[in-house]
Design an enzyme around this catalytic site. Structure first.
Site, PDB file in Angstrom:
ATOM      1  N   CYS A 111       0.842  -1.200   0.000  1.00 11.15           N
ATOM      2  CA  CYS A 111       0.000   0.000   0.000  1.00 11.15           C
ATOM      3  C   CYS A 111       0.882   1.256   0.000  1.00 11.15           C
ATOM      4  O   CYS A 111       1.486   1.584  -1.010  1.00 11.15           O
ATOM      5  CB  CYS A 111      -0.980  -0.037   1.169  1.00 11.15           C
ATOM      6  SG  CYS A 111      -2.317   1.195   1.007  1.00 11.15           S
ATOM      7  N   HIS A 205      -3.501  -4.951   0.658  1.00 13.79           N
ATOM      8  CA  HIS A 205      -2.976  -5.339   1.968  1.00 13.79           C
ATOM      9  C   HIS A 205      -2.967  -6.861   2.133  1.00 13.79           C
ATOM     10  O   HIS A 205      -3.860  -7.443   2.758  1.00 13.79           O
ATOM     11  CB  HIS A 205      -3.824  -4.707   3.079  1.00 13.79           C
ATOM     12  CG  HIS A 205      -3.552  -3.257   3.272  1.00 13.79           C
ATOM     13  ND1 HIS A 205      -2.620  -2.785   4.160  1.00 13.79           N
ATOM     14  CD2 HIS A 205      -4.090  -2.169   2.671  1.00 13.79           C
ATOM     15  CE1 HIS A 205      -2.586  -1.472   4.121  1.00 13.79           C
ATOM     16  NE2 HIS A 205      -3.472  -1.062   3.220  1.00 13.79           N
ATOM     17  N   GLU A 207      -1.249  -8.617   4.061  1.00 11.92           N
ATOM     18  CA  GLU A 207      -1.081  -9.016   5.472  1.00 11.92           C
ATOM     19  C   GLU A 207      -2.415  -9.217   6.176  1.00 11.92           C
ATOM     20  O   GLU A 207      -2.459  -9.745   7.299  1.00 11.92           O
ATOM     21  CB  GLU A 207      -0.241  -7.975   6.222  1.00 11.92           C
ATOM     22  CG  GLU A 207      -0.979  -6.750   6.718  1.00 11.92           C
ATOM     23  CD  GLU A 207      -1.352  -5.745   5.637  1.00 11.92           C
ATOM     24  OE1 GLU A 207      -2.059  -4.762   5.943  1.00 11.92           O
ATOM     25  OE2 GLU A 207      -0.923  -5.929   4.472  1.00 11.92           O
TER      26      GLU A 207
END
Length: 227
Positions: A111, A205, A207
């Protein structure tokens, strides 16, 4: 061998135990994804001096998501929707990217991290776009198309659904970077640095999904092999 994967962090006022202090913090998902992918995470705060000499112990690098980059870093005036500058973090992460590229370290920009990569190499940003940030702490699920002759295609295939939470995006693409994925509205969703072992930026994202470790696994795998 578990390669050491550095991850940039940020300074925030934080409460824990009896304390209410400024601390270097990071969303735990980054740590868990690196560990589950086979690496050992190393948190890198936005203080100190980050150069090729000081990060030479690392095997790979993640530039994490977060606040807007100061527009002055790419020669622009501040838009009314752009957040207040976090120059400590800008300076640290731009230095980390420069050092990593000197060492040919594998890099994953997440990001804001993809935006840092673009700015570090001379690119610019759109300071505000609509449709990719539905509400605070709410992620937009976006279907992206991936360029077939790209490293990202080897990792993710023709298309995939990603989780986005951003209001800025890449504008002028830096020399050497190649766009490798886009959203249906044309927003740049991924870039790669041509000629590098592994320098990939994603606007989403990864994660946030511990069940889909493909990007982190790819980073860890190439980080096992020294340049």
């Amino acid at each position: 061998m578990r390669p050491l994967i550095g991850i940039s962090t940020y300074l925030e006022r934080t409460r824990f135990g009896h304390w209410d202090v400024e601390a270097a913090v990071l969303y735990r998902g980054y740590l868990d994804c690196v560990v589950q992918a086979g690496g050992n995470p190393v948190m890198l705060p936005p203080v100190g001096t980050w150069t090729a000499e000081t990060i030479g112990f690392l095997d790979g690098l993640v530039i994490a998501g977060g606040a807007d980059i100061d527009p002055a870093a790419y020669g622009a005036e501040k838009h009314e929707m752009t957040g207040e500058p976090r120059r400590d973090r800008d300076d640290a992460e731009l230095a980390l990217v420069e050092a990593a590229l000197k060492l040919d370290l594998p890099v994953l920009g997440v990001c804001r991290g993809m935006q840092v990569l673009n700015v570090a190499l001379g690119g610019t940003l759109h300071q505000h776009i609509e449709g990719h940030n539905p509400a605070p702490a709410v992620f937009e699920h976006t279907e992206i198309e991936v360029a077939r002759d790209s490293l990202l295609h080897q990792i993710l295939g023709d298309h995939t659904t990603v989780q986005c939470h951003h209001h800025q995006s890449l504008d002028r693409i830096a020399d050497g970077l190649r766009v490798t994925a886009q959203a249906p509205d044309g927003t740049v969703e991924a870039v790669e640095l041509e000629g590098a072992r592994f320098v990939v930026g994603v606007q989403s994202h990864p994660e946030q999904d511990i069940e889909d470790l493909r990007l982190f696994e790819a980073l860890v795998e190439v980080s096992r092999r020294k340049a």
